[in-house]
Design a protein around this motif. Structure first.
Motif, PDB file in Angstrom:
ATOM      1  N   LYS A   3     -27.185  44.904  -1.363  1.00  0.00           N
ATOM      2  CA  LYS A   3     -25.458  44.550  -0.729  1.00  0.00           C
ATOM      3  C   LYS A   3     -24.569  43.954  -0.854  1.00  0.00           C
ATOM      4  O   LYS A   3     -25.424  42.701   0.123  1.00  0.00           O
ATOM      5  N   VAL A   4     -23.520  43.580  -1.020  1.00  0.00           N
ATOM      6  CA  VAL A   4     -22.915  41.858  -0.883  1.00  0.00           C
ATOM      7  C   VAL A   4     -22.552  42.282   0.409  1.00  0.00           C
ATOM      8  O   VAL A   4     -21.815  43.107   0.536  1.00  0.00           O
ATOM      9  N   PRO A   5     -22.311  41.699   1.412  1.00  0.00           N
ATOM     10  CA  PRO A   5     -21.824  42.024   2.553  1.00  0.00           C
ATOM     11  C   PRO A   5     -20.193  42.431   2.240  1.00  0.00           C
ATOM     12  O   PRO A   5     -18.703  41.566   1.378  1.00  0.00           O
ATOM     13  N   VAL A  34     -17.109  41.820   4.027  1.00  0.00           N
ATOM     14  CA  VAL A  34     -16.033  41.274   4.855  1.00  0.00           C
ATOM     15  C   VAL A  34     -15.630  40.069   2.686  1.00  0.00           C
ATOM     16  O   VAL A  34     -14.869  40.032   3.217  1.00  0.00           O
ATOM     17  N   LEU A  35     -16.832  40.169   2.225  1.00  0.00           N
ATOM     18  CA  LEU A  35     -16.491  39.467   1.548  1.00  0.00           C
ATOM     19  C   LEU A  35     -15.939  40.105   0.012  1.00  0.00           C
ATOM     20  O   LEU A  35     -14.994  39.970  -0.953  1.00  0.00           O
ATOM     21  N   LEU A  36     -15.615  41.597  -0.054  1.00  0.00           N
ATOM     22  CA  LEU A  36     -15.681  42.079  -0.782  1.00  0.00           C
ATOM     23  C   LEU A  36     -13.794  42.675  -0.413  1.00  0.00           C
ATOM     24  O   LEU A  36     -13.020  43.097  -1.058  1.00  0.00           O
ATOM     25  N   ASN A  37     -13.357  42.558   0.749  1.00  0.00           N
ATOM     26  CA  ASN A  37     -11.821  43.369   1.144  1.00  0.00           C
ATOM     27  C   ASN A  37     -10.650  41.672   1.119  1.00  0.00           C
ATOM     28  O   ASN A  37      -9.829  42.108   1.707  1.00  0.00           O
ATOM     29  N   GLY A  38     -11.393  40.754   0.754  1.00  0.00           N
ATOM     30  CA  GLY A  38      -9.856  39.702   0.282  1.00  0.00           C
ATOM     31  C   GLY A  38      -8.857  39.684   1.479  1.00  0.00           C
ATOM     32  O   GLY A  38      -8.026  39.052   1.055  1.00  0.00           O
ATOM     33  N   ASN A  39      -9.388  39.681   2.198  1.00  0.00           N
ATOM     34  CA  ASN A  39      -8.821  38.951   3.880  1.00  0.00           C
ATOM     35  C   ASN A  39      -9.881  37.658   3.849  1.00  0.00           C
ATOM     36  O   ASN A  39     -10.441  37.628   4.384  1.00  0.00           O
ATOM     37  N   GLU A  66     -22.745  43.455  -7.268  1.00  0.00           N
ATOM     38  CA  GLU A  66     -22.726  43.933  -5.565  1.00  0.00           C
ATOM     39  C   GLU A  66     -23.604  44.652  -5.262  1.00  0.00           C
ATOM     40  O   GLU A  66     -24.040  44.311  -4.380  1.00  0.00           O
ATOM     41  N   MET A  67     -24.972  45.295  -6.390  1.00  0.00           N
ATOM     42  CA  MET A  67     -26.037  45.436  -5.647  1.00  0.00           C
ATOM     43  C   MET A  67     -27.012  44.955  -6.734  1.00  0.00           C
ATOM     44  O   MET A  67     -27.509  45.311  -7.831  1.00  0.00           O
ATOM     45  N   LEU A  99     -25.557  23.602   8.681  1.00  0.00           N
ATOM     46  CA  LEU A  99     -25.687  23.583   7.559  1.00  0.00           C
ATOM     47  C   LEU A  99     -24.443  24.830   6.528  1.00  0.00           C
ATOM     48  O   LEU A  99     -24.078  24.907   7.195  1.00  0.00           O
ATOM     49  N   ASP A 100     -25.572  24.496   5.353  1.00  0.00           N
ATOM     50  CA  ASP A 100     -24.497  25.292   4.938  1.00  0.00           C
ATOM     51  C   ASP A 100     -24.591  27.713   5.080  1.00  0.00           C
ATOM     52  O   ASP A 100     -24.995  27.995   5.104  1.00  0.00           O
ATOM     53  N   CYS A 101     -23.379  28.356   4.835  1.00  0.00           N
ATOM     54  CA  CYS A 101     -23.177  29.445   4.768  1.00  0.00           C
ATOM     55  C   CYS A 101     -23.884  30.130   3.331  1.00  0.00           C
ATOM     56  O   CYS A 101     -24.375  29.506   2.267  1.00  0.00           O
ATOM     57  N   PRO A 102     -24.264  31.349   3.705  1.00  0.00           N
ATOM     58  CA  PRO A 102     -24.826  31.834   2.605  1.00  0.00           C
ATOM     59  C   PRO A 102     -23.873  32.466   1.100  1.00  0.00           C
ATOM     60  O   PRO A 102     -22.858  32.343   1.884  1.00  0.00           O
ATOM     61  N   HIS A 103     -24.028  32.096   0.210  1.00  0.00           N
ATOM     62  CA  HIS A 103     -23.443  32.713  -1.064  1.00  0.00           C
ATOM     63  C   HIS A 103     -23.869  34.165  -1.562  1.00  0.00           C
ATOM     64  O   HIS A 103     -24.816  33.970  -2.001  1.00  0.00           O
TER      65      HIS A 103
END
Ligand code: 4F9
Length: 244
Positions: free
Chosen positions: A190-192, A194-199, A184-185, A175-179
């Motif tokens: 809040k958006v996880p 990890v998705l905001l850190n650019g890594n 941002e809120m 199955l697909d991951c969440p998007h």
């Protein structure tokens, strides 16, 4: 690819090529959809397309002669095509079958209405019988539209490369991951981070882990016949540990 659809409701089925990916594929000439109405092959004044079942009982069947004449006309234009009958009795349609069918080049979908079609006609004319799920709908049309859409997505060039078929949910059997998108809120959610850190390595790892976790939670049957690699087994183990 050429797909012919035999249906008493061609205007309904036509709408599948009027939107989005399927519409663009048709414009690019990757898909040619032709609709055929058995009613156009009737010979009586009332253009009758239904008939009574032998043995009695409620409900009608599709009238045989218009259907036979219609199928013959389609086969003249699309010889060598596989004819697929859509019914709840058919083989369950999964992504793998869609991917195979996308390579067959020429298809004919036969949509039943009423209580269905005479068994002898099915025996004589039908190459495959497909079901899109264990429920009854009012006819094969919506099932044919689902199949046309899913098959079109697998025609090379139909998708832009950013939403390529390989990136689709199910291409890896999961199955697909969440998007997430802006803001941002949303109501305190809040958006996880990890998705905001650019890594991008961490983001990819998070997405793979979420896909595995979602599949484990919602559709564990999909994991039964899958060989997870070491990395995937580690990610799923972590997901399970974090979720309990
Ligand atoms: C066709 C249901 C394909 C599921 C056709 C009544 C159908 C169906 N998959 N139900 N006519």
């Amino acid at each position: 690819m050429r797909i012919d659809v035999i249906t008493l409701f061609p205007e309904l089925v036509q709408t599948v090529i009027e939107y989005g990916v399927v519409s663009r594929a048709a414009e690019k000439g990757l898909l040619q959809l032709t609709l055929w109405n058995p009613r156009d092959y009737t010979k009586d004044k009332h253009r009758t397309v239904d008939d009574r079942p032998y043995g009695g009982g409620p409900g009608m069947l599709m009238k045989v002669e218009p259907l036979q004449a219609c199928i013959a006309a389609v086969r003249l234009q699309n010889p060598g095509a596989r004819l697929i009958y859509l019914s709840p009795q058919g083989r369950l349609v999964k992504q793998k079958l869609i991917n195979q069918a996308a390579k067959w080049e020429n298809l004919i979908f036969l949509c039943g209405r009423y209580e269905g079609i005479d068994e002898r006609l099915l025996q004589q004319e039908v190459d495959e019988e497909w079901s899109i799920g264990d429920y009854v709908i009012s006819g094969g049309e919506l099932a044919a539209m689902v199949c046309v859409d899913a098959i079109t997505r697998q025609i090379p060039g139909a998708l832009g490369h950013k939403d390529s078929a390989e990136l689709d949910s199910f291409s890896a059997g999961l199955l697909d991951c969440p998007h997430y998108t802006r803001p941002e809120m949303i109501n305190g959610a809040k958006v996880p981070d990890v998705l905001l850190n650019g890594n991008h390595r961490l983001i990819e790892e998070w997405r793979d882990k979420q896909a595995l976790g979602k599949t484990w939670k919602s559709r564990p049957d999909l994991l039964d016949n899958m060989e997870l690699n070491d990395r995937q087994r580690k990610l799923l183990k972590e997901f399970i540990a974090e979720s309990t």
